[in-house]
Design an enzyme around this catalytic site. Structure first.
Site, PDB file in Angstrom:
ATOM      1  N   GLU A   1       0.814  -1.215   0.000  1.00 13.79           N
ATOM      2  CA  GLU A   1       0.000   0.000   0.000  1.00 13.79           C
ATOM      3  C   GLU A   1       0.854   1.275   0.000  1.00 13.79           C
ATOM      4  O   GLU A   1       0.391   2.347   0.385  1.00 13.79           O
ATOM      5  CB  GLU A   1      -0.936  -0.005   1.204  1.00 13.79           C
TER       6      GLU A   1
ATOM      7  N   SER B   1      -6.757  -2.172   1.694  1.00 15.35           N
ATOM      8  CA  SER B   1      -7.009  -1.479   0.430  1.00 15.35           C
ATOM      9  C   SER B   1      -7.497  -2.415  -0.675  1.00 15.35           C
ATOM     10  O   SER B   1      -7.226  -2.205  -1.854  1.00 15.35           O
ATOM     11  CB  SER B   1      -5.754  -0.731  -0.041  1.00 15.35           C
TER      12      SER B   1
ATOM     13  N   TYR C   1      -9.795   4.274  -4.969  1.00 18.00           N
ATOM     14  CA  TYR C   1      -8.689   5.215  -5.154  1.00 18.00           C
ATOM     15  C   TYR C   1      -8.613   5.885  -6.524  1.00 18.00           C
ATOM     16  O   TYR C   1      -7.858   6.836  -6.697  1.00 18.00           O
ATOM     17  CB  TYR C   1      -7.358   4.494  -4.894  1.00 18.00           C
TER      18      TYR C   1
ATOM     19  N   ARG D   1     -10.956   3.431  11.509  1.00 22.21           N
ATOM     20  CA  ARG D   1     -12.189   3.335  10.743  1.00 22.21           C
ATOM     21  C   ARG D   1     -12.660   1.888  10.757  1.00 22.21           C
ATOM     22  O   ARG D   1     -11.853   0.970  10.587  1.00 22.21           O
ATOM     23  CB  ARG D   1     -11.931   3.784   9.301  1.00 22.21           C
TER      24      ARG D   1
ATOM     25  N   ASP E   1     -15.253  -0.865   9.064  1.00 18.85           N
ATOM     26  CA  ASP E   1     -16.114  -1.161   7.924  1.00 18.85           C
ATOM     27  C   ASP E   1     -17.237  -2.097   8.371  1.00 18.85           C
ATOM     28  O   ASP E   1     -16.997  -3.108   9.045  1.00 18.85           O
ATOM     29  CB  ASP E   1     -15.308  -1.792   6.797  1.00 18.85           C
TER      30      ASP E   1
ATOM     31  N   GLU F   1     -14.155  -5.261   9.099  1.00 17.79           N
ATOM     32  CA  GLU F   1     -12.763  -5.131   9.499  1.00 17.79           C
ATOM     33  C   GLU F   1     -12.501  -3.754  10.085  1.00 17.79           C
ATOM     34  O   GLU F   1     -13.334  -2.847   9.978  1.00 17.79           O
ATOM     35  CB  GLU F   1     -11.818  -5.386   8.329  1.00 17.79           C
TER      36      GLU F   1
ATOM     37  N   ASN G   1      -9.555  -0.594  10.266  1.00 16.34           N
ATOM     38  CA  ASN G   1      -8.371   0.014   9.675  1.00 16.34           C
ATOM     39  C   ASN G   1      -7.809   1.001  10.688  1.00 16.34           C
ATOM     40  O   ASN G   1      -8.472   1.975  11.044  1.00 16.34           O
ATOM     41  CB  ASN G   1      -8.751   0.725   8.376  1.00 16.34           C
TER      42      ASN G   1
ATOM     43  N   GLY H   1      -6.806   5.754   5.095  1.00 18.87           N
ATOM     44  CA  GLY H   1      -6.332   6.671   4.074  1.00 18.87           C
ATOM     45  C   GLY H   1      -6.773   8.101   4.350  1.00 18.87           C
ATOM     46  O   GLY H   1      -7.828   8.353   4.926  1.00 18.87           O
TER      47      GLY H   1
END
Length: 325
Positions: A34, A164, A230, A268, A270, A283, A285, A289
Site C-alpha cells: 500500500e 485497500s 482510489y 475506521r 467497515d 474489518e 483500519n 487513508g
C-alpha cells in the site's frame, strides 16, 4: 445544526500553540503493498499540519524514522503508513516507538497487530458476541475449493493481513474458483474466506472515544474494489449513511468493534448491513487513508471539521498529561 453537533461531539482542542507538538515526523511510504496510497495520504497530512504552523516533515519508512529519532530530530510521529511488511499498521512500528519513548498517532501494539489480522479480529468479535459474517481460515497452501463449498456461494476470498482491497477475489459460483486458487497461490499466505454480505456497505470513523457519522458507499460497479476506492470519481459517498436509530446503532456497533479489537486513537470500522442478518462487522483500519477519496475526512466534514483541523485533532491525541501541563 452542524455547529451544535460539532460542539456536542467534539470538545475544544487541547492544544492551541503548534509549537507544543515539537518536531513532528509524518511517517509515510514504506515498503508494503500500500506504499503509493500511503505516499498520497502522507502528502495531504503533511500539507495540512504545516498550514497550521506545525513543525512537520516527511519521513519515508521505518528505518529512516529510527535514524531521525536517534539523531534527535523527532518529538512525535503522525503515522500514515498503511499495511504490513514495511507498513505501519501491524504493531512492529508501534513496538519500536514504545521502546524509544516516542509518542505516535493511532493504536498501540495490540490493537495494530490484532486488527491487521482479519481472522483473529473476527475471532475476538465472535467471542464478544458481535456480529460478523461466517468465515473459514485457509492456511498457506490450503484448499480454497473445500472452503467455498463448506460456506456456500457467494463468498469473498481475501488475504488475512492486507488492506485497500489488495488480493481480494469475489467468488459467485464454482466457475470463479480457478481464478481464486490462482490469487491464493500468488499471495502465498494465510487467507480468509467469508460469506458475502448482500446489502449496503458502510464505514464508520472513530476518533478517540467518538464514532463519527457513518458513510454509505455506493460504487458504480458491483462492488467497492481498489479502483472504486482510489481511482474512480463516480463512487457515491452518502454521509451520514443512515438516520435515527439505525445511525445510532451502526455507530455503537462500530465503536464496540473498535474497542474490542484493542484499538485506540483513531481509525475506521467497515460495516455492512445484510438484508437478512442486519449489521455485520467486516474489518478495522487503524491508519485509514487520508487522500481526496478517503472516508474519514468526508465524515468529519459533516460535523464542520475540515481536513487541517482533523489532522490537528488526531495529532493532539499523542499529547500526554505532562505535555499539556
Amino acid at each position: 445544526m452542524i455547529d451544535s453537533m460539532k460542539e456536542a461531539r467534539f470538545p475544544a482542542m487541547t492544544v492551541t500553540d503548534p509549537a507544543r507538538f515539537g518536531r513532528v515526523a509524518v511517517l509515510l511510504g514504506g515498503t508494503s503493498s500500500e506504499r503509493e496510497v500511503s505516499l498520497d495520504s502522507g502528502a495531504a497530512v503533511l500539507a495540512a499540519l504545516q498550514s497550521r504552523g506545525v513543525d512537520a516533515h516527511a519521513v519515508d519508512g521505518i528505518p529512516a524514522l529510527v535514524d531521525e529519532i536517534r539523531a534527535g530530530k523527532v518529538d512525535r510521529v503522525f503515522n500514515i503508513l498503511h499495511g504490513s511488511h514495511g507498513g505501519g499498521e501491524d504493531g512492529v512500528l508501534q513496538g519500536v516507538l514504545d521502546q524509544l519513548g516516542v509518542p505516535y498517532t493511532g493504536s498501540g501494539v495490540l490493537g495494530s497487530a490484532l486488527s491487521m489480522d482479519k481472522i483473529r479480529t473476527k475471532q475476538v468479535w465472535i467471542a464478544e458476541g458481535l456480529p460478523t459474517p461466517r468465515f473459514i481460515r485457509i492456511p498457506a497452501g490450503g484448499d480454497v475449493r473445500a472452503a467455498a463449498f463448506a460456506l456456500g456461494f457467494p463468498v469473498f476470498l481475501k488475504p488475512s493481513s492486507e488492506g485497500s482491497s489488495v488480493g481480494v477475489a469475489r467468488i459467485l459460483d464454482e466457475s470463479a474458483l480457478d481464478a481464486a486458487e490462482k490469487i491464493a497461490g500468488e499471495y502465498g499466505g494465510e487467507m480468509l474466506m467469508e460469506q458475502m454480505v448482500r446489502g449496503d456497505e458502510f464505514s464508520v470513523p472513530v476518533i478517540g472515544d467518538r464514532a463519527l457519522p457513518s458513510i454509505r458507499i455506493v460504487p458504480k460497479g458491483e462492488w467497492y474494489d481498489y479502483h472504486a476506492k482510489y481511482i474512480a470519481d463516480d463512487t457515491q459517498y452518502i454521509t451520514p449513511g443512515l438516520e435515527g436509530d439505525d445511525e445510532a446503532e451502526i455507530r455503537r456497533l462500530a465503536h464496540a468493534g473498535f474497542v474490542s479489537a484493542g484499538c485506540s486513537g483513531w481509525g475506521r470500522v467497515d460495516v455492512m448491513r445484510d438484508v437478512e442478518r442486519g449489521f455485520q462487522l467486516i474489518e478495522v483500519n487503524t491508519a485509514p487513508g487520508m487522500t481526496s477519496h478517503s472516508l474519514v475526512p468526508k465524515s468529519a466534514r459533516v460535523l464542520g471539521i475540515e481536513f487541517d483541523e482533523l489532522c490537528w485533532r488526531i495529532l493532539e491525541q499523542t499529547m500526554g498529561e505532562g505535555d499539556l501541563a
